[in-house]
Design a protein around this motif. Structure first.
Motif: not given
Length: 718
Positions: A262-268, A270-280, A294-302
């Motif tokens: 998430a929050n990618r930047k082309k320059r600088g 910092v170029n992003g943020e590793r979000i947390m996800m649910v795995f099973w 867990l595809k039904e629960i995770n939300s892209t970019g959040y």
């Protein structure tokens, strides 16, 4: 702040960035880049270099950032110092007063926090709501600390590392923990000499562990990694782990490491943020399947994580900052479908969620959710809340108050199956420097809070009016129908563990001298010296609910009999001829106690249970005696038991009061496990024996000290 977001695993992505002439960068540039990468410890040190050089000419934004660094790391006193410097500047922004009040509140300085919060003005409704909510939290915190709940509580030092350690759930085998401090400690495996480091906190990445003592009852601490065959090679944070009721499916919160940045930047820098996800993963035989998102629960970019399942495994609660919520992190839920998959996530609604952070859901009782919130009025940081209902239908939101909550961050509330012993985590002042694991015992926790109506719905004050102090949840003992008494129930102060409604706390230095009106007595010393010290139960007279009156035998003559207490609020009947009193079956039983009953009572009250120095562990001999006590109490349903514990004369008064409380609960816990209802058990933690000759400077042998370290019993008749 940072500590909790690190727990939520929203970790900044630090990929190699080609920077030209890095050695020529100014200190300010390096500090700003570290700040943007959320490396607050590094940034704070660099900003301090700027301040030391420029002194009174330091730009205001540098002061703002160094204060933010201190606040995110949890250095509230240092943050308050910089905010105090800022408020003297004529160009000081209004938000400074809000942030200053917040750190003072987190440090437990509620009166000072109210002064700063009252200075904050804003045209944004959310900001003003936060300010008024924090003011109400300060008023409530002051009241809750003066009317603290009665229980035994301790910091489990064996589980508290120099890093952050918090409770996340429970299995049949033990307590589930998440820690970044155990990796350097010797547990069931050798410590890691050079574990991978999260540069934001300068601590190792989190891993999931299980505490086996939770269920096995062994004396030594036994902590091991959870499913190392699945999680050992995860490169970043391993967050909370949740098992389904059959424990053949596991849900794990992890940082994404291959996708969904998430929050990618082309320059600088910092170029992003590793979000947390649910795995099973699902267990087949002895093998676990590879981890899958867990595809039904995770939300892209959040971010999505920290799963908690209902008792039947049909509802999943989790935290997420996805769109469609009330703001920031919210509690969401999903229902299991007939095909075994999880349904579309739904927000739990505004009764639980606020425009600020809600996280760390746990599930301990049917249709009862626990979670932590920064948006609901509380004592500071994340407070633990309890709410009845499920899905989107909720009622009776309850702040667990002090001592569960504090000015710091309190989270991960877990009850054992016995429903009077539990755990939670806190970074409160006086702990080990970050989140520590605390254990508590309260034999009537459920009754206490089931009789609590919950916090009052918070309403913003009318524009142009001066807000009055708001106490959002009165202690149950403040109900007139339950607390109005002409005289105390007992002469000698005792603390009941079975009364669902308690009186305001009263601490007395001399147990043998009880005040006539304990609710008006001011404690001569605080009950809790620091949250690191186990919380003792202050000596206070027991309050017995009308449905279950219980008066100690030795003081019954000083208290009017229950029948003489008029019912309140009912119609007044006209006078009629009163027939001669008829003795109840209970009265006849008490008057006609057989010689055998008297002998049994006398024998129980002469029993003594001894302990090793600085220990609350029952000896084998004591357990054998308590087996006989349990048999008697189960044969005499009308008998109740007062458990009184003492310590020897060594150590401080405060520490010995805490230790004697733990000894009381060692006996209570054992009797409950033997089938004795907890409603029949009371306790009195006396601390040092007032009759111990060693208290008067007389030289004593170890055998004499042992005689002081004891628990005794007293039978209470209705």
């Amino acid at each position: 702040m940072l500590r909790c977001y690190a727990i939520l695993l929203c970790t900044a992505l630090l990929l190699p960035v080609m920077l030209f002439s890095q050695e020529r960068k100014s200190v300010r540039t390096m500090a700003d880049e570290a700040f943007e990468r959320q490396e607050y410890a590094v940034a704070g040190a660099l900003y301090n270099r700027i301040i030391n050089k420029k002194r009174n000419k330091t730009p205001l934004d540098v002061l703002q950032r160094v204060a933010r660094c201190c606040r995110e790391i949890g250095l509230y006193e240092e943050a308050a110092f910089w905010y105090d410097k800022m408020q003297s500047r004529p160009e000081c922004p209004a938000v400074t007063f809000l942030e200053y009040g917040e750190v003072l509140k987190s440090a437990g300085k509620y009166e000072d926090a109210k002064v700063q919060l009252a200075k904050f003005k804003s045209s944004k409704s959310d900001s003003m709501r936060l300010m008024h909510s924090m003011l109400a939290g300060c008023d409530s915190a002051i009241a809750w600390k003066s009317d603290r709940l009665e229980m035994a509580m301790e910091n489990i030092k064996e589980l508290s590392s120099p890093g952050s350690d918090y409770v996340s759930g429970v299995t049949r085998q033990g307590l589930l923990l998440v820690s970044n401090g155990y990796r350097k400690m010797t547990m069931n495996v050798l410590p890691e000499r050079n574990p991978a480091i999260d540069t934001r906190t300068n601590q190792p990445y989190y891993k999931a562990y299980i505490f086996k003592q939770y269920s096995q009852g062994v004396a030594n601490t036994f902590v091991e990694e959870v499913l190392p065959q699945l999680l050992a090679l995860v490169p970043y944070h391993v967050g909370p782990v949740c098992f389904n009721p059959r424990e053949d499916t596991v849900y794990v919160t992890l940082n994404s490491w291959q996708q969904d940045i998430a929050n990618r930047k082309k320059r600088g820098p910092v170029n992003g943020e590793r979000i947390m996800m649910v795995f099973w993963s699902v267990k087949t035989g002895d093998d676990w399947s590879p981890l899958q998102p867990l595809k039904e629960i995770n939300s892209t970019g959040y971010s999505t994580g920290h799963v908690a399942l209902s008792r039947d495994g049909q509802i999943m609660y989790f935290a997420s900052n996805r769109k469609g919520g009330q703001g920031k992190m919210d509690i969401w839920f999903s229902e299991k479908q007939r095909n075994g998959k999880w349904g579309k996530p739904k927000n739990c609604g505004p009764y639980i969620n606020t425009p600020f952070d809600e996280a760390f859901p746990t599930y301990n009782e049917t249709d009862m959710l626990y979670f932590s919130s920064k948006g609901h009025p509380g004592m500071g940081g994340f407070d633990i809340f309890r709410v009845a209902g499920k899905g989107t239908e909720w009622k009776r939101l309850q702040n667990l108050r002090f001592p569960f909550n504090s000015g710091g961050d309190d989270l991960g509330f877990i009850m054992k199956a016995n429903m009077y012993e539990g755990y939670f985590s806190s970074n409160r002042s006086g702990g080990g420097g970050s989140d520590d694991v605390y254990r508590f015992m309260d034999t009537h926790f459920s009754e206490r809070f089931n009789n609590d109506e919950g916090i009052q719905p918070y309403k913003d004050p009318e524009p142009g009016t001066k807000p009055e102090p708001v106490i959002l949840a009165k202690a149950p003992e403040e109900k007139p129908a339950e607390t109005k008494r002409e005289e105390p129930v007992v002469v000698s102060p005792m603390v009941p563990v079975s009364a669902p409604i308690t009186t305001p706390s009263v601490a007395a230095k001399e147990p043998e001298k009880a005040p006539e009106k304990p609710v008006e007595t001011k404690p001569e010393e605080p009950v809790v010296v620091s949250p690191m010290v186990p919380v003792s139960a202050p000596i206070a007279p027991p309050v017995v609910a009308a449905a279950t009156p219980a008066t100690p035998v030795e003081v019954a003559k000083n208290d009017p009999p229950p029948a003489s207490t008029p019912r309140r609020g009912g119609p007044v009947a006209p006078p009629v001829a009163t027939p001669a009193p008829v003795e109840s079956a209970q009265e006849k039983q008490e008057e006609a106690m057989s010689d055998i009953d008297v002998a049994i009572q006398d024998k129980m009250e002469k029993m003594q249970f001894y302990y090793d120095y600085n220990s609350a562990i029952l000896t084998t001999k004591s357990r054998n005696l308590l087996d006989r006590v349990a048999v008697v109490l189960n044969q005499y349903p009308d008998w109740k038991l007062m458990v009184r514990s003492y310590t020897d004369s060594r150590g401080s008064d405060a520490y010995n009061k805490d230790l004697s409380a733990l000894r009381c609960y060692a006996v209570i816990d054992y009797l409950v496990k033997k089938g004795v209802p907890s409603s029949k058990l009371y306790y009195e933690n006396i601390g040092k024996d007032p009759d111990d000759p060693c208290n008067k400077g007389v030289p004593c042998s170890e055998a004499q000290y042992m005689q002081s370290r004891r628990t005794m019993l007293k039978i209470i008749h209705k």
